[in-house]
Design a protein around this motif. Structure first.
Motif, mmCIF file in Angstrom:
data_model
loop_
_atom_site.group_PDB
_atom_site.id
_atom_site.type_symbol
_atom_site.label_atom_id
_atom_site.label_comp_id
_atom_site.label_asym_id
_atom_site.label_seq_id
_atom_site.Cartn_x
_atom_site.Cartn_y
_atom_site.Cartn_z
ATOM 1 N N THR A 304 -2.024 -15.457 -14.784
ATOM 2 C CA THR A 304 -3.384 -15.631 -15.306
ATOM 3 C C THR A 304 -3.639 -14.648 -16.438
ATOM 4 O O THR A 304 -3.432 -13.439 -16.273
ATOM 5 C CB THR A 304 -4.437 -15.413 -14.199
ATOM 6 O OG1 THR A 304 -4.178 -16.317 -13.120
ATOM 7 C CG2 THR A 304 -5.837 -15.641 -14.737
ATOM 8 N N ASP A 317 -6.336 -8.905 -19.265
ATOM 9 C CA ASP A 317 -5.681 -8.710 -17.974
ATOM 10 C C ASP A 317 -4.643 -9.804 -17.768
ATOM 11 O O ASP A 317 -4.954 -11.003 -17.899
ATOM 12 C CB ASP A 317 -6.696 -8.730 -16.836
ATOM 13 C CG ASP A 317 -7.589 -7.499 -16.829
ATOM 14 O OD1 ASP A 317 -7.218 -6.503 -17.491
ATOM 15 O OD2 ASP A 317 -8.641 -7.522 -16.172
ATOM 16 N N THR A 319 -2.248 -11.153 -14.877
ATOM 17 C CA THR A 319 -2.016 -11.058 -13.436
ATOM 18 C C THR A 319 -0.957 -12.060 -13.005
ATOM 19 O O THR A 319 -1.014 -13.239 -13.384
ATOM 20 C CB THR A 319 -3.315 -11.331 -12.657
ATOM 21 O OG1 THR A 319 -4.330 -10.423 -13.099
ATOM 22 C CG2 THR A 319 -3.103 -11.147 -11.167
ATOM 23 N N ASP A 320 0.021 -11.587 -12.229
ATOM 24 C CA ASP A 320 1.030 -12.487 -11.647
ATOM 25 C C ASP A 320 0.989 -12.378 -10.131
ATOM 26 O O ASP A 320 0.478 -11.397 -9.584
ATOM 27 C CB ASP A 320 2.429 -12.152 -12.173
ATOM 28 C CG ASP A 320 2.903 -10.769 -11.773
ATOM 29 O OD1 ASP A 320 3.134 -10.544 -10.572
ATOM 30 O OD2 ASP A 320 3.051 -9.899 -12.656
ATOM 31 N N THR A 321 1.519 -13.381 -9.471
ATOM 32 C CA THR A 321 1.568 -13.392 -8.010
ATOM 33 C C THR A 321 2.962 -13.012 -7.527
ATOM 34 O O THR A 321 3.516 -13.664 -6.630
ATOM 35 C CB THR A 321 1.173 -14.780 -7.474
ATOM 36 O OG1 THR A 321 2.029 -15.777 -8.062
ATOM 37 C CG2 THR A 321 -0.279 -15.100 -7.811
ATOM 38 N N LYS A 367 -3.106 -1.962 -14.174
ATOM 39 C CA LYS A 367 -4.478 -1.810 -13.685
ATOM 40 C C LYS A 367 -4.483 -1.674 -12.171
ATOM 41 O O LYS A 367 -5.126 -0.779 -11.613
ATOM 42 C CB LYS A 367 -5.316 -3.007 -14.121
ATOM 43 C CG LYS A 367 -6.767 -2.931 -13.676
ATOM 44 C CD LYS A 367 -7.530 -4.180 -14.103
ATOM 45 C CE LYS A 367 -8.967 -4.129 -13.610
ATOM 46 N NZ LYS A 367 -9.696 -5.382 -13.967
ATOM 47 N N ASN A 368 -3.766 -2.558 -11.500
ATOM 48 C CA ASN A 368 -3.612 -2.481 -10.044
ATOM 49 C C ASN A 368 -2.430 -3.333 -9.619
ATOM 50 O O ASN A 368 -1.984 -4.215 -10.363
ATOM 51 C CB ASN A 368 -4.894 -2.906 -9.303
ATOM 52 C CG ASN A 368 -5.368 -4.283 -9.733
ATOM 53 O OD1 ASN A 368 -4.674 -5.272 -9.536
ATOM 54 N ND2 ASN A 368 -6.546 -4.348 -10.327
ATOM 55 N N SER A 369 -1.934 -3.067 -8.414
ATOM 56 C CA SER A 369 -0.807 -3.828 -7.883
ATOM 57 C C SER A 369 -0.819 -3.762 -6.369
ATOM 58 O O SER A 369 -1.045 -2.708 -5.785
ATOM 59 C CB SER A 369 0.518 -3.275 -8.435
ATOM 60 O OG SER A 369 1.609 -4.046 -7.967
ATOM 61 N N ASN A 374 0.639 -9.238 -5.816
ATOM 62 C CA ASN A 374 0.275 -9.442 -7.228
ATOM 63 C C ASN A 374 0.341 -8.139 -8.003
ATOM 64 O O ASN A 374 0.380 -7.047 -7.421
ATOM 65 C CB ASN A 374 -1.134 -10.041 -7.341
ATOM 66 C CG ASN A 374 -2.182 -9.169 -6.675
ATOM 67 O OD1 ASN A 374 -2.473 -8.068 -7.126
ATOM 68 N ND2 ASN A 374 -2.746 -9.662 -5.573
ATOM 69 N N THR A 375 0.316 -8.285 -9.305
ATOM 70 C CA THR A 375 0.257 -7.148 -10.229
ATOM 71 C C THR A 375 -0.601 -7.540 -11.418
ATOM 72 O O THR A 375 -0.517 -8.676 -11.898
ATOM 73 C CB THR A 375 1.661 -6.756 -10.730
ATOM 74 O OG1 THR A 375 2.462 -6.346 -9.632
ATOM 75 C CG2 THR A 375 1.580 -5.613 -11.738
ATOM 76 N N THR A 376 -1.427 -6.611 -11.881
ATOM 77 C CA THR A 376 -2.260 -6.855 -13.061
ATOM 78 C C THR A 376 -1.992 -5.789 -14.109
ATOM 79 O O THR A 376 -2.165 -4.596 -13.850
ATOM 80 C CB THR A 376 -3.760 -6.849 -12.699
ATOM 81 O OG1 THR A 376 -4.018 -7.886 -11.751
ATOM 82 C CG2 THR A 376 -4.615 -7.076 -13.939
ATOM 83 N N ARG A 378 -3.159 -4.383 -17.799
ATOM 84 C CA ARG A 378 -4.346 -4.430 -18.668
ATOM 85 C C ARG A 378 -3.981 -3.926 -20.057
ATOM 86 O O ARG A 378 -3.356 -2.869 -20.214
ATOM 87 C CB ARG A 378 -5.495 -3.612 -18.097
ATOM 88 C CG ARG A 378 -6.610 -3.332 -19.099
ATOM 89 C CD ARG A 378 -7.917 -2.958 -18.473
ATOM 90 N NE ARG A 378 -8.596 -4.143 -17.925
ATOM 91 C CZ ARG A 378 -9.872 -4.137 -17.517
ATOM 92 N NH1 ARG A 378 -10.594 -3.023 -17.590
ATOM 93 N NH2 ARG A 378 -10.433 -5.230 -17.030
#
Length: 385
Positions: A304, A317, A319-321, A367-369, A374-376, A378
């Motif tokens: 995304t 951002d 983001t992957d799953t 940004k976060n994981s 998932n992982t985002t 930024r």
């Protein structure tokens, strides 16, 4: 594996930091031990001095049986330890090695007495009813301060050395990046020119245009790749581009070249969002992030792209799953050569970081994981106003 190499480097770094901390603690402990021993010796000196004063002021002193010269030498021999002699109610009778101001001397001495009381227990002479208050000598005070001054100087030296080393290392990496990129662009130039000439030649031979069009697409792709490499190390072009359009075109290009089990979603504002960026380089960023996400998901999942904007910045951002990233690796993954794959150079994210940060205000970070989910990533860019 390169990833394990970076892990071992981190372990060595932590080990050296631990050793440095141990040396620091040992230095402070040893210095404190020496200071305490000197402090005990100074108290003994003050006790002897107080006894000498007690004998000197005693009514029972006999000049024929007492060594007056020895007593006076003991009293006069104290040239470093500040002392105040008082009687009841802290009435000052005598002081030594203390500089007092010309004005308000009595107030100064009373304040000094309170200060000395807090530092050391007074030496009390019951016979003469004297209270001897004393302070540490200047030598002892300097000795207590010395390890902290030493550690400060050493720490500043280590920090400056580390910064100089990192600066030199970064400059060396930049030279390698630029040299490799320029040489790659140069080496691609000759075969690309040759392929263009061959396509033009084949057109004269009446070949099927559908084949030639596909060949032309591939050659244009090679030209775009060569152009990207040639721009690495050059001054970034300050041109406004609509970030939404670049993301759309790059995602469409990648959608046709990745697994059909991966879906790419785009959450983009309806209005154009302009930033200062080179569209060719930024599309390279999108392609690298997409490839990285595909690898993290093992060919199955969702990617995304979400664009948000504030008054002065644009946030993208990605983001992957996929399998996620450990928090300890958030910065390491951007190091040149870091990879967890059996195949690969580990240059994708490093290249992405270099491109984004070559523009004013550009940042990229994790940004976060959530491990296993998932992982985002930024991207922050300065908005074109």
């Amino acid at each position: 594996m390169i990833g394990s190499i970076y892990d071992s480097k981190q372990i060595r770094t932590i080990f050296f930091i631990f050793i440095a901390i141990c040396i620091t603690i040992a230095t402070v402990v040893v210095s404190h031990s020496f200071s305490e021993k000197i402090a005990q010796e100074e108290r003994k000196r003050v006790e002897i001095w107080a006894e000498a004063m007690n004998i000197l002021v005693s009514d029972s002193i006999d000049a024929e049986t007492q060594d007056i010269n020895l007593i006076l030498s003991i009293i006069e021999g104290n040239t470093s330890i500040p002392i105040i002699v008082c009687i009841e109610n802290d009435s000052v009778q005598w002081f030594r090695n203390i500089e007092i101001p010309a004005k308000d001397s009595s107030l100064f001495l009373q304040k000094k007495i309170r200060e000395l009381k807090a530092k050391n227990a007074p030496i009390i002479s019951e016979d003469a009813k004297q209270y001897v208050y004393y302070d540490e000598s200047l030598v002892l005070k300097n000795l207590r301060m010395y390890p902290y001054i030493q550690l400060t100087v050493v720490s500043v030296f280590i920090i400056l050395s580390f910064l100089a080393l990192m600066s030199a290392k970064k400059a060396e990496q930049n030279k390698v990046w630029v040299g490799l990129s320029k040489e790659t662009a140069h080496q691609l130039g000759t075969p690309i020119s040759s392929l263009i000439a061959w396509i033009e030649y084949l057109k004269t031979k009446g070949l099927d245009d559908s084949y030639l069009k596909e060949m032309e697409k591939d050659v244009k792709r090679l030209e775009k790749i060569a152009e990207r490499f040639s721009k690495i190390g050059s001054n970034p072009e300050h041109l406004p581009i609509d970030i939404n359009e670049v993301i759309k075109s790059s995602c469409d290009y990648m959608s046709a070249r990745i697994s059909g089990k991966i879906q790419i979603f785009k959450q983009l504002p309806q209005n154009p969002v302009f930033v200062i960026m080179n569209d060719s380089l930024f599309s390279w960023v999108i392609e690298n992030l997409t490839k990285n996400a595909v690898d993290a998901m093992n060919g199955v999942g969702n990617i995304t792209y979400k664009v948000e904007e504030s008054a002065r910045k644009v946030f993208i951002d990605v983001t992957d799953t996929g399998k996620g990233i450990a928090k300890s690796k958030f910065k390491t993954i951007f190091n040149p050569g870091y990879t967890t794959k059996k195949r690969g150079w580990g240059l994708g994210l490093s290249l992405v970081k270099r491109i984004i940060e070559s523009y004013p205000g550009g940042k990229i970070y994790v940004k976060n994981s959530d491990l296993g989910n998932n992982t985002t990533f930024r991207i922050e860019l300065r908005k074109y106003l």
